[in-house]
Design a protein around this motif. Structure first.
Motif, PDB file in Angstrom:
ATOM      1  N   VAL A   1      42.748  29.619  25.985  1.00 27.17           N
ATOM      2  CA  VAL A   1      41.751  30.543  26.546  1.00 27.17           C
ATOM      3  C   VAL A   1      42.240  30.945  27.926  1.00 27.17           C
ATOM      4  O   VAL A   1      42.689  30.094  28.701  1.00 27.17           O
ATOM      5  CB  VAL A   1      40.359  29.891  26.632  1.00 27.17           C
ATOM      6  N   GLU A   2      42.153  32.242  28.228  1.00 26.61           N
ATOM      7  CA  GLU A   2      42.589  32.746  29.526  1.00 26.61           C
ATOM      8  C   GLU A   2      41.481  33.583  30.156  1.00 26.61           C
ATOM      9  O   GLU A   2      40.884  34.443  29.494  1.00 26.61           O
ATOM     10  CB  GLU A   2      43.843  33.609  29.372  1.00 26.61           C
ATOM     11  N   LEU A   3      41.204  33.326  31.414  1.00 20.42           N
ATOM     12  CA  LEU A   3      40.232  34.104  32.191  1.00 20.42           C
ATOM     13  C   LEU A   3      40.973  34.762  33.350  1.00 20.42           C
ATOM     14  O   LEU A   3      41.721  34.090  34.076  1.00 20.42           O
ATOM     15  CB  LEU A   3      39.123  33.208  32.737  1.00 20.42           C
ATOM     16  N   SER A   4      40.774  36.061  33.525  1.00 18.86           N
ATOM     17  CA  SER A   4      41.439  36.797  34.602  1.00 18.86           C
ATOM     18  C   SER A   4      40.412  37.586  35.398  1.00 18.86           C
ATOM     19  O   SER A   4      39.474  38.161  34.828  1.00 18.86           O
ATOM     20  CB  SER A   4      42.487  37.766  34.040  1.00 18.86           C
ATOM     21  N   PHE A   5      40.591  37.617  36.714  1.00 18.37           N
ATOM     22  CA  PHE A   5      39.695  38.346  37.610  1.00 18.37           C
ATOM     23  C   PHE A   5      40.539  39.144  38.590  1.00 18.37           C
ATOM     24  O   PHE A   5      41.537  38.642  39.114  1.00 18.37           O
ATOM     25  CB  PHE A   5      38.792  37.381  38.389  1.00 18.37           C
ATOM     26  N   GLN A   6      40.125  40.370  38.847  1.00 17.01           N
ATOM     27  CA  GLN A   6      40.836  41.213  39.806  1.00 17.01           C
ATOM     28  C   GLN A   6      39.822  41.957  40.659  1.00 17.01           C
ATOM     29  O   GLN A   6      38.874  42.548  40.140  1.00 17.01           O
ATOM     30  CB  GLN A   6      41.736  42.204  39.076  1.00 17.01           C
ATOM     31  N   HIS A   7      40.040  41.921  41.974  1.00 16.88           N
ATOM     32  CA  HIS A   7      39.067  42.507  42.903  1.00 16.88           C
ATOM     33  C   HIS A   7      39.801  43.243  44.020  1.00 16.88           C
ATOM     34  O   HIS A   7      40.608  42.648  44.729  1.00 16.88           O
ATOM     35  CB  HIS A   7      38.181  41.404  43.494  1.00 16.88           C
ATOM     36  N   HIS A   8      39.517  44.524  44.145  1.00 15.50           N
ATOM     37  CA  HIS A   8      39.985  45.315  45.282  1.00 15.50           C
ATOM     38  C   HIS A   8      38.836  45.337  46.289  1.00 15.50           C
ATOM     39  O   HIS A   8      37.952  46.205  46.232  1.00 15.50           O
ATOM     40  CB  HIS A   8      40.355  46.729  44.856  1.00 15.50           C
ATOM     41  N   ILE A   9      38.831  44.379  47.205  1.00 17.77           N
ATOM     42  CA  ILE A   9      37.723  44.260  48.153  1.00 17.77           C
ATOM     43  C   ILE A   9      37.660  45.495  49.042  1.00 17.77           C
ATOM     44  O   ILE A   9      36.605  46.105  49.230  1.00 17.77           O
ATOM     45  CB  ILE A   9      37.892  42.986  48.994  1.00 17.77           C
ATOM     46  N   THR A  10      38.807  45.860  49.600  1.00 17.07           N
ATOM     47  CA  THR A  10      38.958  47.115  50.343  1.00 17.07           C
ATOM     48  C   THR A  10      40.333  47.666  49.994  1.00 17.07           C
ATOM     49  O   THR A  10      41.098  47.051  49.250  1.00 17.07           O
ATOM     50  CB  THR A  10      38.855  46.888  51.865  1.00 17.07           C
ATOM     51  N   SER A  11      40.668  48.811  50.564  1.00 16.17           N
ATOM     52  CA  SER A  11      42.002  49.358  50.333  1.00 16.17           C
ATOM     53  C   SER A  11      43.082  48.476  50.941  1.00 16.17           C
ATOM     54  O   SER A  11      44.253  48.569  50.566  1.00 16.17           O
ATOM     55  CB  SER A  11      42.094  50.773  50.924  1.00 16.17           C
ATOM     56  N   LYS A  12      42.698  47.581  51.860  1.00 17.30           N
ATOM     57  CA  LYS A  12      43.665  46.728  52.530  1.00 17.30           C
ATOM     58  C   LYS A  12      43.684  45.301  51.987  1.00 17.30           C
ATOM     59  O   LYS A  12      44.593  44.543  52.320  1.00 17.30           O
ATOM     60  CB  LYS A  12      43.371  46.680  54.036  1.00 17.30           C
ATOM     61  N   TRP A  13      42.709  44.948  51.178  1.00 13.02           N
ATOM     62  CA  TRP A  13      42.609  43.548  50.747  1.00 13.02           C
ATOM     63  C   TRP A  13      42.304  43.493  49.256  1.00 13.02           C
ATOM     64  O   TRP A  13      41.296  44.035  48.801  1.00 13.02           O
ATOM     65  CB  TRP A  13      41.512  42.840  51.551  1.00 13.02           C
TER      66      TRP A  13
ATOM     67  N   LEU B   1      46.568  32.223  41.705  1.00 17.01           N
ATOM     68  CA  LEU B   1      45.836  33.095  42.617  1.00 17.01           C
ATOM     69  C   LEU B   1      46.835  33.868  43.460  1.00 17.01           C
ATOM     70  O   LEU B   1      47.753  33.296  44.034  1.00 17.01           O
ATOM     71  CB  LEU B   1      44.917  32.263  43.522  1.00 17.01           C
ATOM     72  N   THR B   2      46.667  35.184  43.501  1.00 18.39           N
ATOM     73  CA  THR B   2      47.479  36.024  44.375  1.00 18.39           C
ATOM     74  C   THR B   2      46.554  36.859  45.246  1.00 18.39           C
ATOM     75  O   THR B   2      45.481  37.283  44.807  1.00 18.39           O
ATOM     76  CB  THR B   2      48.400  36.969  43.574  1.00 18.39           C
ATOM     77  N   SER B   3      46.972  37.089  46.472  1.00 16.32           N
ATOM     78  CA  SER B   3      46.152  37.882  47.384  1.00 16.32           C
ATOM     79  C   SER B   3      47.055  38.600  48.368  1.00 16.32           C
ATOM     80  O   SER B   3      48.140  38.103  48.723  1.00 16.32           O
ATOM     81  CB  SER B   3      45.171  36.980  48.139  1.00 16.32           C
ATOM     82  N   ARG B   4      46.612  39.791  48.790  1.00 14.31           N
ATOM     83  CA  ARG B   4      47.375  40.562  49.770  1.00 14.31           C
ATOM     84  C   ARG B   4      46.415  41.200  50.766  1.00 14.31           C
ATOM     85  O   ARG B   4      45.347  41.703  50.390  1.00 14.31           O
ATOM     86  CB  ARG B   4      48.192  41.661  49.092  1.00 14.31           C
ATOM     87  N   TYR B   5      46.807  41.171  52.050  1.00 16.08           N
ATOM     88  CA  TYR B   5      46.002  41.804  53.095  1.00 16.08           C
ATOM     89  C   TYR B   5      46.924  42.601  54.005  1.00 16.08           C
ATOM     90  O   TYR B   5      48.000  42.133  54.388  1.00 16.08           O
ATOM     91  CB  TYR B   5      45.242  40.765  53.919  1.00 16.08           C
ATOM     92  N   GLN B   6      46.512  43.830  54.334  1.00 20.99           N
ATOM     93  CA  GLN B   6      47.293  44.689  55.222  1.00 20.99           C
ATOM     94  C   GLN B   6      46.569  44.843  56.548  1.00 20.99           C
ATOM     95  O   GLN B   6      45.409  45.265  56.605  1.00 20.99           O
ATOM     96  CB  GLN B   6      47.510  46.066  54.591  1.00 20.99           C
TER      97      GLN B   6
END
Length: 743
Positions: free
Chosen positions: A571-583, A615-620
């Motif tokens: 079983v695989e659960l995936s979540f993706q969230h564009h909080i803002t254009s920078k995060w 978990l992957t995350s990016r912030y500009q």
């Protein structure tokens, strides 16, 4: 010495947008009209032959269903994602799972896109290799395509666990990855498809120079003849050998020299026909000459290990794209491939083994492949195609080994094999997609494959079926099933372990249920359950202590695994969230269980990881700097290991230690934890730009267990046997850097 333990490339010149992680998520609607024409459909394998006489067009059934949005135009049918388990990477569209921009800013060793694959749900890998396992399958169960051409050995440093891939990530324009349920277009692999498309939509002129901790590269691209033609060329050279040469001592020599060259030229012959030529060359010259000291609790002794390898891979292919009508098109690919592998080595360990080996392989492949797409109507879309290959492989292998430690009474082993195998591989498919109503789309497919080489003649029919229902614009439910066959590849005969005949064709049956939901344009999630039942499995060989030995076939802990069947469920659960254009962030959790049935008992596979969190995350930042992080956690892999017992062997009461391999994979390595970080910035300059990054892999320097280095025994004062097991570890903290100038 073996023992049994009880135990897409679619239209190659002008590609389409590839499916998003969650098809219900927003897309770049402004590009749809152009992308509807410029399609890249990843190729499968397709032609047929009737026993030496005429080719028979065969088919394959993939009943794959997908739903378009209720407001999706009927003409979009050809772009619908057919099943779940699909991921799109490296495009320039930020709405996709991992865009090109985001990949460039994410930490991944050697900037190798293969090294980024373990960030996806259902993918497992070790630190030492760019190769990976998909949903419990073997690492050779993934079909790798570059612009439609199959890459048979897509790795550098093959003497050292295939540490890097031969694909330059800077040349990747898009990648479509499937971890299961792929359509009838693809055959002869059981677990996954990695369809890579090189850069397209070339600027008029662009050049680049780059250097990183691992390699240096140069690239150039542009157009000619009023933009009717375009070209791309790049070259890379790894320089680890130069770095290591400056720090190594006289007792240790490690020289991994490798390089690759990729070139592509495309030209629009007419308004309806385009031709492209592609060339990929990869070369390796690898040497390890190591002498080190060991201590067995009583004395110190010297161990010597030497490994050398020369490898080359050459691919040349041409692709003709033809638009016969606005609703009918085809792509024809003609290619030649050559792979050469020369490996030799030796090991002297006075407490375990003395061995020497020489392993040479040559491989040629000549291929013709054609794919057709026909939009019959707004609610009916048909694909079909075929592929024919002539293959030629030569093996020349020799091994001799003397064992101080043995687990089956065999003190000496000699293996010598020389053979030539040649023959044909054919395949054909048809895939029929229907829109049943605005909420349902179904695709029926049937695939046929045949192999005929070195006394190995087999044929398979592969029906595949899937169904997807969209109860609302933001929700999708899909169900897919199908049969997938994988013959023993002509280049993969296990001569190192004594095999001189091809085993047969393995079978996997996939069943996948997927639910996808876009809670908002910025937040989506997906849940997927899958079951793979495997049968007709060929035996393989593993090492009980370490899956990543440099000379695995000569070790005393080598043993044969011959399952009656296998099953993988998860079983695989995936979540993706564009909080803002920078995060932005993406997270996944996977539960899986990969087991082999051997003599009526179930045993975990050696790369089975029951729980995995990624978990992957990016912030500009406002100043242009970007920071990205990856967090990995998974359950420790199973391991076999050994045990010992005291055995009385003389009348006067002296004892010896009798060692034996444990029951298969009943030990467990420690849980794996890793955090990677990268900071990245692009500096605009006059008519150019400069990109810099700094990266740290395994930031907290976790000691992740990889293997069993050594097992030793002693006897205490009461005559009780004591066992000491020393475990090895994956990579420690590794800093890296990179600079690229584009002008």
């Amino acid at each position: 010495m073996t023992r049994q333990i009880p135990v897409q490339q679619d239209r190659l010149l002008r590609p389409r947008p590839l499916p998003f992680l969650l098809p219900g998520a927003p897309t770049d609607h402004g590009t749809h009209s152009e992308q509807a024409k410029n399609t890249i459909q990843a190729p499968g394998k397709y032609l047929t032959q009737a026993s030496g006489s005429l080719s028979v067009l065969l088919m394959s059934v993939a009943l794959n269903t997908t739903v378009a949005h209720a407001n999706t135009a009927p003409s979009d049918l050809e772009r619908i994602t057919v099943t779940g388990s699909q991921y799109t990477l490296a495009t320039r569209h930020n709405t996709h799972f991992l865009s090109k921009e985001r990949i460039e800013s994410m930490p991944h060793i050697a900037d190798d896109i293969f090294r980024l694959m373990p960030a996806l749900p259902g993918v497992a890998a070790g630190d030492y290799s760019a190769n990976f396992f998909v949903r419990g399958g073997h690492s050779d169960e993934v079909l790798v395509l570059l612009d439609g051409q199959q890459l048979y050995r897509p790795f550098h440093m093959k003497s050292f666990n295939s540490a890097f891939s031969i694909v330059d990530t800077d040349n990747v324009g898009a990648m479509d990855f499937s971890s299961g349920g792929f359509t009838a277009r693809y055959g002869n692999k059981m677990s996954g498809v990695m369809a890579i498309q090189s850069l397209y939509d070339m600027p008029q002129y662009k050049h680049s120079l780059g250097v990183s901790f691992i390699n240096a590269r140069a690239g150039s691209q542009g157009t000619f003849d009023d933009d009717k033609g375009s070209w791309l060329v790049s070259v890379r050279r790894g320089y680890l050998d130069l770095v290591l040469d400056a720090v190594e001592d006289e007792s240790n020599k490690f020289e991994p020299i490798y390089a690759d060259l990729f070139a592509k030229v495309s030209y629009e012959l007419t308004d309806t026909q385009s031709l492209s030529g592609h060339f990929l060359y990869a070369w390796d010259d690898e040497i390890l000459d190591d002498t080190f000291s060991e201590w067995d609790g009583v004395r110190e002794y010297q161990v010597k290990e030497k490994v050398s390898g020369e490898y080359s891979s050459t691919y040349a292919w041409a692709v003709l794209r033809s638009d016969w009508h606005e609703d009918l098109s085809s792509q024809t690919l003609l290619s030649v491939a050559r792979v050469e592998e020369d490996r030799s080595g030796g090991q002297y360990d006075p407490t375990e083994v003395w061995l020497t080996l020489d392993d040479n392989k040559f491989f040629y492949a000549y291929s013709l492949k054609q794919d057709w797409q026909w939009r019959v109507s707004d609610s009916h879309y048909l694909e079909s195609g075929f592929e024919a290959k002539y293959l030629d492989a030569e093996y020349d292998y020799w091994l001799e080994a003397w064992y101080q430690v043995n687990y089956d009474g065999e003190d000496y082993r000699q293996q010598k094999t020389q053979l030539t195998a040649s023959g044909n591989v054919f395949g054909a498919y048809i895939s029929d997609r229907w829109r049943l109503n605005p909420d349902w789309v179904t695709e029926l497919g049937l695939r046929w494959d045949q192999q005929d080489y070195y006394g190995f003649t087999k044929a398979q029919w592969s029906p595949r079926v899937a169904l997807l229902f969209q109860p609302a614009d933001e929700q999708r439910v899909s169900l897919s099933a199908g049969d997938y066959y994988q013959p023993e590849d002509i280049l993969s005969l296990q001569v190192a372990d004594g095999s001189t005949e091809f085993h047969g064709v393995e079978k996997a049956r996939h069943v996948i249920l997927s639910y996808q939901h876009a809670l908002s344009p910025a937040f989506q999630w997906r849940a997927e359950a899958y079951l793979k039942k495997l049968s007709q499995l060929r035996p393989w060989y593993e090492n009980a202590f370490d899956l990543y030995e440099f000379l695995p076939e000569g070790q005393a802990d080598r043993y044969r695994v011959a399952p009656d069947s296998a099953r993988v469920k998860g079983v695989e659960l995936s979540f993706q969230h564009h909080i803002t254009s920078k995060w932005q962030w993406h997270a996944s959790y996977s539960w899986s269980n990969a087991q082999d049935s051997i003599n009526g008992r179930w045993y975990p596979r050696s790369w089975d990881q029951r729980h995995a969190v990624k978990l992957t995350s990016r912030y500009q930042f406002d100043n242009g700097w970007q920071i990205s992080g990856l967090v990995y956690f998974h359950s420790g892999w199973p391991m076999t290991g050994e045990s010992g017992r005291l055995v009385k062997n003389t009348p006067n009461g002296t004892y010896e230690i009798q060692r034996r391999l444990n029951e298969r994979n009943q030990l467990k390595l420690g849980n794996y934890k890793r955090i990677d970080m990268r900071i990245h910035k692009i500096y605009p300059l006059s008519n150019s730009e400069l990109t810099v990054f700094f990266e740290v892999s395994n930031l907290l320097n976790f000691d992740n267990e990889c293997c069993i280095d050594r097992t030793s025994y002693s006897v205490d004062g009461e005559g009780k046997l004591l066992k000491k097991e020393e475990r090895g570890h994956w990579l420690p903290i590794i800093p890296s850097f990179g600079v690229k100038w584009a002008f």
